[in-house]
Design a protein around this motif. Structure first.
Motif, PDB file in Angstrom:
ATOM      1  N   PRO A  54      50.186  51.016  25.564  1.00 46.58           N
ATOM      2  CA  PRO A  54      48.744  51.243  25.663  1.00 46.58           C
ATOM      3  C   PRO A  54      48.171  51.865  24.395  1.00 46.58           C
ATOM      4  CG  PRO A  54      49.938  52.824  27.000  1.00 46.58           C
ATOM      5  CD  PRO A  54      50.945  51.830  26.508  1.00 46.58           C
ATOM      6  N   SER A  55      46.906  51.597  24.174  1.00 48.11           N
ATOM      7  CA  SER A  55      46.158  52.136  23.041  1.00 48.11           C
ATOM      8  C   SER A  55      46.521  53.601  22.797  1.00 48.11           C
ATOM      9  CB  SER A  55      44.665  52.010  23.372  1.00 48.11           C
ATOM     10  OG  SER A  55      43.890  52.552  22.339  1.00 48.11           O
ATOM     11  N   PHE A 111      54.137  45.530  24.309  1.00 49.69           N
ATOM     12  CA  PHE A 111      52.848  46.088  24.732  1.00 49.69           C
ATOM     13  C   PHE A 111      53.047  47.580  24.976  1.00 49.69           C
ATOM     14  CE2 PHE A 111      50.654  48.163  28.177  1.00 49.69           C
ATOM     15  CZ  PHE A 111      49.360  48.128  27.709  1.00 49.69           C
ATOM     16  N   PHE A 135      39.496  43.420  28.650  1.00 50.02           N
ATOM     17  CA  PHE A 135      40.262  42.190  28.438  1.00 50.02           C
ATOM     18  C   PHE A 135      41.362  42.177  29.478  1.00 50.02           C
ATOM     19  CE2 PHE A 135      44.397  43.474  26.398  1.00 50.02           C
ATOM     20  CZ  PHE A 135      44.180  44.844  26.346  1.00 50.02           C
ATOM     21  N   LEU A 154      45.737  41.551  29.913  1.00 48.32           N
ATOM     22  CA  LEU A 154      46.997  41.368  29.164  1.00 48.32           C
ATOM     23  C   LEU A 154      47.482  39.928  29.156  1.00 48.32           C
ATOM     24  CD1 LEU A 154      48.464  43.335  27.418  1.00 48.32           C
ATOM     25  CD2 LEU A 154      46.985  44.476  29.019  1.00 48.32           C
ATOM     26  N   ALA A 162      43.284  46.887  31.859  1.00 49.22           N
ATOM     27  CA  ALA A 162      43.453  45.474  31.528  1.00 49.22           C
ATOM     28  C   ALA A 162      44.544  44.740  32.317  1.00 49.22           C
ATOM     29  CB  ALA A 162      43.720  45.346  30.030  1.00 49.22           C
ATOM     30  N   THR A 163      44.994  45.308  33.438  1.00 50.16           N
ATOM     31  CA  THR A 163      45.896  44.537  34.296  1.00 50.16           C
ATOM     32  C   THR A 163      45.084  43.435  34.970  1.00 50.16           C
ATOM     33  OG1 THR A 163      47.243  46.483  34.699  1.00 50.16           O
ATOM     34  CG2 THR A 163      47.477  44.681  36.275  1.00 50.16           C
ATOM     35  N   PHE A 216      39.343  48.398  20.047  1.00 54.64           N
ATOM     36  CA  PHE A 216      38.946  47.486  21.131  1.00 54.64           C
ATOM     37  C   PHE A 216      38.428  48.225  22.347  1.00 54.64           C
ATOM     38  CE2 PHE A 216      42.753  47.993  23.779  1.00 54.64           C
ATOM     39  CZ  PHE A 216      43.703  48.436  22.870  1.00 54.64           C
ATOM     40  N   MET A 217      38.797  49.494  22.505  1.00 52.44           N
ATOM     41  CA  MET A 217      38.270  50.273  23.622  1.00 52.44           C
ATOM     42  C   MET A 217      36.770  50.515  23.425  1.00 52.44           C
ATOM     43  SD  MET A 217      40.569  50.646  25.727  1.00 52.44           S
ATOM     44  CE  MET A 217      42.313  50.760  26.059  1.00 52.44           C
ATOM     45  N   PRO A 264      49.820  46.771  33.147  1.00 50.60           N
ATOM     46  CA  PRO A 264      49.551  45.911  31.991  1.00 50.60           C
ATOM     47  C   PRO A 264      50.816  45.501  31.248  1.00 50.60           C
ATOM     48  CG  PRO A 264      48.722  48.142  31.611  1.00 50.60           C
ATOM     49  CD  PRO A 264      49.149  48.077  33.038  1.00 50.60           C
ATOM     50  N   GLY A 271      40.002  54.282  31.898  1.00 51.24           N
ATOM     51  CA  GLY A 271      40.852  54.190  30.717  1.00 51.24           C
ATOM     52  C   GLY A 271      42.228  53.600  30.937  1.00 51.24           C
ATOM     53  N   LEU A 272      42.693  53.596  32.175  1.00 51.99           N
ATOM     54  CA  LEU A 272      44.029  53.064  32.481  1.00 51.99           C
ATOM     55  C   LEU A 272      43.970  52.334  33.826  1.00 51.99           C
ATOM     56  CD1 LEU A 272      45.982  56.367  31.816  1.00 51.99           C
ATOM     57  CD2 LEU A 272      46.269  54.322  30.426  1.00 51.99           C
ATOM     58  N   THR A 273      44.856  51.380  34.000  1.00 51.85           N
ATOM     59  CA  THR A 273      44.893  50.599  35.243  1.00 51.85           C
ATOM     60  C   THR A 273      44.952  51.453  36.515  1.00 51.85           C
ATOM     61  OG1 THR A 273      45.744  48.596  34.224  1.00 51.85           O
ATOM     62  CG2 THR A 273      46.368  48.975  36.524  1.00 51.85           C
ATOM     63  N   ALA A 302      38.034  49.517  29.960  1.00 53.72           N
ATOM     64  CA  ALA A 302      39.292  49.681  29.226  1.00 53.72           C
ATOM     65  C   ALA A 302      40.487  49.026  29.923  1.00 53.72           C
ATOM     66  CB  ALA A 302      39.586  51.166  29.001  1.00 53.72           C
ATOM     67  N   TYR A 324      54.320  49.740  33.572  1.00 53.02           N
ATOM     68  CA  TYR A 324      53.264  49.758  34.610  1.00 53.02           C
ATOM     69  C   TYR A 324      52.437  48.492  34.465  1.00 53.02           C
ATOM     70  CZ  TYR A 324      49.471  51.378  31.440  1.00 53.02           C
ATOM     71  OH  TYR A 324      48.528  51.486  30.458  1.00 53.02           O
ATOM     72  N   ASP A 351      47.271  45.857  21.157  1.00 51.64           N
ATOM     73  CA  ASP A 351      47.220  47.284  21.531  1.00 51.64           C
ATOM     74  C   ASP A 351      48.082  48.133  20.597  1.00 51.64           C
ATOM     75  OD1 ASP A 351      46.118  47.000  24.655  1.00 51.64           O
ATOM     76  OD2 ASP A 351      47.334  45.323  23.971  1.00 51.64           O
TER      77      ASP A 351
END
Ligand code: PHB
Length: 389
Positions: free
Chosen positions: A224-225, A222, A142, A144, A126-127, A302-303, A172, A101-103, A124, A170, A252
């Motif tokens: 995050p979702s 930007f 995807f 960023l 996206a970095t 988008f997630m 992304p 869910g996160l980078t 999920a 961070y 996002d």
């Protein structure tokens, strides 16, 4: 460690392996590790729902194997993601690791994928650099840089010349800031200030005050979702919209999961992204309807699409390898897949293992009383610009 303890552990592990191998020879296991609790729980909820929808629509027997989805909650904590992945590779003998869910969660787990030769499908995070952290990573979300350059091309042609950038501090966010700034500056625009907000418990107020003082044409953002609603609320409370400052960003911030709850302050916000629930195609219409029906009318974001397409990539790899499994063979069958996603056409670049898809420019509008990101321009087949260096 004491000898007896060690012996117990080894015996336990060996037993587990024998038991499982015997009972579940025919199983194909997908570990779906997601933030199901904590501030990023909406990402987990969306992806789990989408993965289950994919399975409901496509069956749970593929190439003679029974597909098992094992969902685990990492609460958005990298150490937990890594530990869960390790446990599931060693004990459950999962065939694929998925979710992330996160980078930082994807990066923490990359070494497990490499060491165990297990494909890791990022649905999920996206970095840009994530796919370089392990040769076993494939991405269906995807990047960023992909999303940010679209709005950097649109803005200067639409009266936005002076921008303050405001991103989560961070991976992304830093990608978004850099790729927006480089392209926007190249196009003749000016980024007068770059602000970075903490990822956890962000208080946007002091940053928005700085934006107000700088009097830009727009703020580029930007977050995050899930975090967009708080930003939008404070943007309005601080009167930035009334001061004539526009808000633009990657999509996002106007995430479909929360967009409708934002109210009229979101109207007219222009973003660039790879997915909108209002994307006009038969495949998307069918996806949105089925998703809402199965999830108490929840709108997919988008997630969800990253999760749905990730399952597609896994299913097709299993079919192509005729159920034989094996991490390297599965990975090879994931590379180069090309298909129509609810987002539009997409493929997995065989060289980079990253997603290539359209980026759409969208504007928030009211449709039948609900807020949607209405796509009005398309940049076709965008590769991750972060991979060209
Ligand atoms: C990420 O941590 O990579 C991430 C999370 C949420 C987004 C985009 C990127 O909306």
């Amino acid at each position: 460690m004491q000898k007896r303890h060690l012996l117990n552990l080894i015996t336990g592990a060996a037993l587990a392996v024998c038991g499982l191998a015997h009972a579940q020879d025919n199983a194909f296991k997908i570990a779906l590790i997601l933030p199901m609790t904590g501030p990023f729980a909406s990402t987990g909820k969306q992806i789990e729902a989408a993965a289950k929808l994919y399975m409901a629509q496509n069956g749970d027997t593929v190439a003679g194997k029974k597909v098992q989805l094992i969902v685990k909650d990492d609460a958005g904590t990298p150490d937990t993601t890594k530990r869960l992945a390790q446990e599931m590779v060693v004990n459950d003998k999962v065939n694929v690791l998925a979710g992330f869910g996160l980078t930082p969660l994807a990066l923490a787990t990359a070494p497990i994928a490499t060491q165990s030769k297990t494909p890791l499908v990022v649905m999920a995070a996206a970095t840009s650099s994530i796919t370089q952290a392990s040769p076993f990573i494939v991405r269906t979300s995807f990047t960023l840089p992909q999303a940010a350059v679209g709005i950097a091309d649109w803005a200067p042609n639409n009266g936005i010349k002076k921008v303050v950038s405001l991103v989560s501090d961070y991976g992304p966010g830093i990608d978004a800031e850099k790729y927006f700034k480089d392209r926007f500056t190249f196009n003749g625009g000016q980024v007068v200030e770059t602000l970075r907000v903490p990822l956890r418990n962000p208080d946007f107020a002091p940053f928005l005050q700085k934006v107000r003082d700088a009097k830009p044409d727009a703020i580029f953002t930007f977050v995050p979702s899930g975090a967009g609603a708080a930003l939008m609320k404070q943007f309005a409370e601080r009167g930035l919209d009334k001061a004539g400052i526009k808000l633009i960003g990657t999509g996002d911030v106007t995430d479909d999961d929360i967009l409708n709850g934002m109210g009229d302050v979101a109207l007219g916000v222009v973003t660039s992204h790879h997915y909108s629930a209002s994307h006009k195609s038969a495949v998307n219409q069918k996806f949105v309807e089925a998703f809402q029906k199965a999830n108490n009318n929840l709108r997919p974001n988008f997630m969800a699409v990253g999760g749905y397409d990730g399952m597609r990539v896994i299913y097709e790899a299993l079919k192509a390898t005729k159920g034989a499994g094996g991490g390297e063979a599965l990975l090879a069958a994931m590379k180069g897949q090309i298909f129509e996603s609810p987002r539009g056409p997409m493929f997995i670049d065989a060289q980079t293992r990253d997603v290539v898809h359209n980026i759409y420019i969208r504007k928030v509008e009211k449709v039948n009383g609900q807020l949607y990101n209405q796509e009005f321009d398309t940049i076709k087949d965008v590769k991750d610009p972060g991979k060209s260096k």
